[in-house]
Design an enzyme around this catalytic site. Structure first.
Site, PDB file in Angstrom:
ATOM      1  N   CYS A  50      25.793  22.124 -16.843  1.00  0.00           N
ATOM      2  CA  CYS A  50      24.347  22.386 -16.957  1.00  0.00           C
ATOM      3  C   CYS A  50      24.185  23.561 -17.925  1.00  0.00           C
ATOM      4  CB  CYS A  50      23.773  22.720 -15.593  1.00  0.00           C
ATOM      5  SG  CYS A  50      24.311  24.316 -14.999  1.00  0.00           S
ATOM      6  N   LYS A  87      16.775  27.112  -0.399  1.00  0.00           N
ATOM      7  CA  LYS A  87      17.272  25.895  -1.067  1.00  0.00           C
ATOM      8  C   LYS A  87      18.790  25.825  -0.915  1.00  0.00           C
ATOM      9  CE  LYS A  87      18.070  26.067  -5.694  1.00  0.00           C
ATOM     10  NZ  LYS A  87      19.411  25.693  -6.133  1.00  0.00           N
ATOM     11  N   ASN A  88      19.470  26.950  -1.108  1.00  0.00           N
ATOM     12  CA  ASN A  88      20.942  26.925  -1.146  1.00  0.00           C
ATOM     13  C   ASN A  88      21.604  26.919   0.226  1.00  0.00           C
ATOM     14  OD1 ASN A  88      20.693  26.765  -3.858  1.00  0.00           O
ATOM     15  ND2 ASN A  88      21.363  28.847  -4.301  1.00  0.00           N
ATOM     16  N   ASP A 145      22.108  34.878  -9.223  1.00  0.00           N
ATOM     17  CA  ASP A 145      20.823  34.158  -9.228  1.00  0.00           C
ATOM     18  C   ASP A 145      19.635  35.092  -9.384  1.00  0.00           C
ATOM     19  OD1 ASP A 145      21.786  31.571  -6.838  1.00  0.00           O
ATOM     20  OD2 ASP A 145      22.281  31.925  -8.929  1.00  0.00           O
ATOM     21  N   ARG A 167      30.414  24.063 -14.787  1.00  0.00           N
ATOM     22  CA  ARG A 167      30.322  23.719 -13.364  1.00  0.00           C
ATOM     23  C   ARG A 167      31.449  22.749 -12.917  1.00  0.00           C
ATOM     24  NH1 ARG A 167      25.029  25.103 -11.917  1.00  0.00           N
ATOM     25  NH2 ARG A 167      25.773  25.376  -9.814  1.00  0.00           N
TER      26      ARG A 167
HETATM   27  C1  EPZ Z   1      26.189  28.046  -5.821  1.00  0.00           C
HETATM   28  O1  EPZ Z   1      26.629  27.259  -6.916  1.00  0.00           O
HETATM   29  C2  EPZ Z   1      24.671  28.101  -5.932  1.00  0.00           C
HETATM   30  N1  EPZ Z   1      24.119  26.756  -5.824  1.00  0.00           N
HETATM   31  C3  EPZ Z   1      24.288  28.722  -7.272  1.00  0.00           C
HETATM   32  O2  EPZ Z   1      22.859  28.814  -7.305  1.00  0.00           O
HETATM   33  C4  EPZ Z   1      24.866  30.128  -7.329  1.00  0.00           C
HETATM   34  O3  EPZ Z   1      24.562  30.709  -8.583  1.00  0.00           O
HETATM   35  C5  EPZ Z   1      26.391  30.048  -7.157  1.00  0.00           C
HETATM   36  O4  EPZ Z   1      26.705  29.388  -5.913  1.00  0.00           O
HETATM   37  C6  EPZ Z   1      27.042  31.425  -7.132  1.00  0.00           C
HETATM   38  O5  EPZ Z   1      26.506  32.177  -6.094  1.00  0.00           O
HETATM   39  C7  EPZ Z   1      23.961  26.231  -4.590  1.00  0.00           C
HETATM   40  O6  EPZ Z   1      24.268  26.850  -3.587  1.00  0.00           O
HETATM   41  C8  EPZ Z   1      23.367  24.856  -4.535  1.00  0.00           C
HETATM   42  P1  EPZ Z   1      30.419  28.478  -7.266  1.00  0.00           P
HETATM   43  P2  EPZ Z   1      28.179  26.750  -6.964  1.00  0.00           P
HETATM   44  O7  EPZ Z   1      31.218  27.288  -6.880  1.00  0.00           O
HETATM   45  O8  EPZ Z   1      28.622  26.432  -5.593  1.00  0.00           O
HETATM   46  C9  EPZ Z   1      33.442  28.239 -10.915  1.00  0.00           C
HETATM   47  C10 EPZ Z   1      20.707  28.495  -8.167  1.00  0.00           C
HETATM   48  O9  EPZ Z   1      20.140  29.012  -9.151  1.00  0.00           O
HETATM   49  N2  EPZ Z   1      34.015  27.068 -10.213  1.00  0.00           N
HETATM   50  O10 EPZ Z   1      30.418  29.677  -6.373  1.00  0.00           O
HETATM   51  O11 EPZ Z   1      28.262  25.705  -8.010  1.00  0.00           O
HETATM   52  C11 EPZ Z   1      32.023  27.972 -11.404  1.00  0.00           C
HETATM   53  O12 EPZ Z   1      32.035  27.331 -12.660  1.00  0.00           O
HETATM   54  C12 EPZ Z   1      22.152  28.052  -8.301  1.00  0.00           C
HETATM   55  O13 EPZ Z   1      20.182  28.323  -7.046  1.00  0.00           O
HETATM   56  C13 EPZ Z   1      35.189  26.509 -10.706  1.00  0.00           C
HETATM   57  O14 EPZ Z   1      35.731  26.961 -11.704  1.00  0.00           O
HETATM   58  O15 EPZ Z   1      28.888  28.065  -7.477  1.00  0.00           O
HETATM   59  C14 EPZ Z   1      31.447  29.362 -11.480  1.00  0.00           C
HETATM   60  O16 EPZ Z   1      31.844  29.964 -12.694  1.00  0.00           O
HETATM   61  C15 EPZ Z   1      22.697  28.237  -9.703  1.00  0.00           C
HETATM   62  N3  EPZ Z   1      35.704  25.421 -10.071  1.00  0.00           N
HETATM   63  C16 EPZ Z   1      32.127  30.090 -10.307  1.00  0.00           C
HETATM   64  O17 EPZ Z   1      33.293  29.307  -9.983  1.00  0.00           O
HETATM   65  C17 EPZ Z   1      35.125  24.885  -8.952  1.00  0.00           C
HETATM   66  O18 EPZ Z   1      35.672  23.898  -8.407  1.00  0.00           O
HETATM   67  C18 EPZ Z   1      31.254  30.195  -9.055  1.00  0.00           C
HETATM   68  O19 EPZ Z   1      30.810  28.885  -8.766  1.00  0.00           O
HETATM   69  C19 EPZ Z   1      33.926  25.463  -8.468  1.00  0.00           C
HETATM   70  C20 EPZ Z   1      33.394  26.570  -9.108  1.00  0.00           C
END
Ligand code: EPZ
Length: 417
Positions: free
Chosen positions: A116, A22-23, A305, A121
């Protein structure tokens, strides 16, 4: 409202075929917007988030045709640049269309994803990095209104924090920017490597120049191409843990074992017997599970995850364990539900103290987010008696045919309305 009925306890035995990721599929689907032609994608998992992304692409004017394991995206007449709230709010990865729309048209209006269950997020890192490519943006009524009047220009970008989505958005945007971009402190999840492989197959020019640094030379021609997305490493890890929790004997197929080396090493340290073949992993559960301190971290660390899932296994360890959640600020929503099944888990900030030697009791349960939902199934599979899991729409976002796959290996599980 659909729910799942699980009759435990039974050992999972047999083979499970892992679906496409999915990711990896979500950023690759967003990246198809760079093309004005036809793109054929294979191995997309049939899960709700993929359906939502396809609906989002159709709302932007892409033509989408699905036959068997092929999805054909035709962007010959794709012209729209507006991604609406009602689509993006249910699937935060909708923000990933911002980069390609800006790269292709120089302007876009995309709904902010909103928070969420697992966290707020934010997308500040995405927006700050896009502005380094010459994007001007403002937030108006929950939408990002972004423009690059002179088009995107390559630049040096250092991500202040490792972010999977921000890295993906910028890789896609910089692919058509004028000149060269150097992105540093990138996330290096396998799904990002899959996205890069796909973009290079479409004619982009993207290269890893060090562990977390990528060089992108903008191109102005995108080819028609077909691509098969990688396997879902989180689904794979989930079923490995399911076999361990039920003391089963399971083979998972269609995987690349070295990609989930960290998870395999953890399961070995917990005392499980694991045999690896080319595209297959066999796991044999046992009664004696060792305890451990597990910290979630960006790849190649232990994935957030799989945090909810490994917590279920650690409840069955012979001593207490600790889990540290370092990625999301509120990813212990499954703890209260597991405690209702007899677990003794105490959370303090981003740490969870998981008491061992627990036997789960069946219960009526409430799913809260995608990975928490599946952890409740794992606990229910090991509890003697009937458990009911409500709000399983969370589950359908990311696990393809989960009841069918589990039934095939001996689980007594069925969906009831
Ligand atoms: C991706 O989410 C995945 N989703 C998530 O999987 C996964 O848990 C996550 O990466 C971490 O590996 C998809 O790929 C669709 P991040 P993403 O940006 O991209 C903070 C699942 O269950 N952050 O790496 O949203 C954020 O809040 C899902 O399949 C900021 O602060 O994750 C988090 O604390 C859940 N500002 C951390 O960084 C931003 O602009 C990591 O988020 C972006 C993120």
């Amino acid at each position: 409202m659909q729910k799942l009925e699980v009759l435990g306890a039974n050992k999972l035995k047999g083979q499970i075929k892992i679906s496409g990721s999915k990711n990896a599929s979500l950023p690759i689907l967003a990246a198809t917007l760079l093309s004005k032609k036809k793109i054929i994608l294979k191995n997309l998992p049939r899960v709700r988030d993929i359906e939502t992304m396809l609906t989002l692409l159709k709302s932007l004017g892409s033509k989408v045709r699905v036959n068997n394991n092929h999805t054909i995206i035709d962007n010959t007449n794709q012209k729209k640049k507006f991604a609406s709230y009602n689509l993006v709010k249910t699937m935060r990865a909708g923000i990933l269309v911002l980069g390609p729309l800006l790269a292709k048209y120089g302007s876009a209006r995309v709904s902010l994803p909103g928070g969420c269950a697992i966290g707020t997020r934010p997308v500040d890192i995405h927006l700050k990095a896009l502005s380094k490519l010459g994007v001007k943006y403002k937030i108006d009524q929950g939408y990002v209104i972004a423009n690059a009047p002179k088009g995107l220009k390559g630049n040096k970008i250092h991500f202040s924090k490792i972010s999977v989505g921000a890295t993906e958005n910028l890789i896609i945007a910089a692919s058509l920017a004028k000149g060269t971009s150097i992105l540093s402190n990138c996330a290096i999840e396998p799904e990002i490597k899959d996205l890069i492989n796909f973009l290079n197959k479409m004619g982009c020019n993207i290269k890893w120049i060090s562990k977390r640094t990528i060089r992108i030379i903008g191109v102005n021609k995108i080819k028609e191409t077909s691509y098969s997305v990688m396997f879902d490493r989180i689904e794979a890890g989930t079923y490995l843990i399911a076999a361990a929790v039920t003391e089963g004997n399971l083979k998972i197929k269609n995987v690349i074992p070295e990609i989930i080396k960290t998870e395999i090493d953890v399961l070995k340290k917990l005392g499980l017997k694991i045999t690896i073949k080319k595209n297959e992993i066999q796991i044999i559960g046992n009664k004696k599970i060792k305890n451990m301190k597990i910290k979630t971290a960006p790849y190649p660390g232990f994935p957030t995850d799989l945090q909810a899932q490994i917590m279920v296994l650690l409840c069955k360890a012979n001593k207490n364990s600790i889990i540290e959640e370092n990625i999301f600020e509120n990813r212990f929503m499954h703890v209260a539900e597991l405690n209702r099944m007899g677990a003794k888990i105490l959370t303090k900030g981003n740490k969870a103290l998981v008491e061992g030697n627990i036997s789960f009791a069946p219960a009526e349960l409430m799913a809260t987010d995608l990975r928490a939902s599946v952890s409740l199934i794992l606990a229910a599979l090991s509890a003697k008696g009937k458990s009911i899991i409500n709000r399983i729409y969370h589950l359908d976002r990311g696990y393809e045919n989960i009841e069918k796959k589990l039934k095939k290996v001996g689980a007594k599980i069925r969906r009831v309305n």
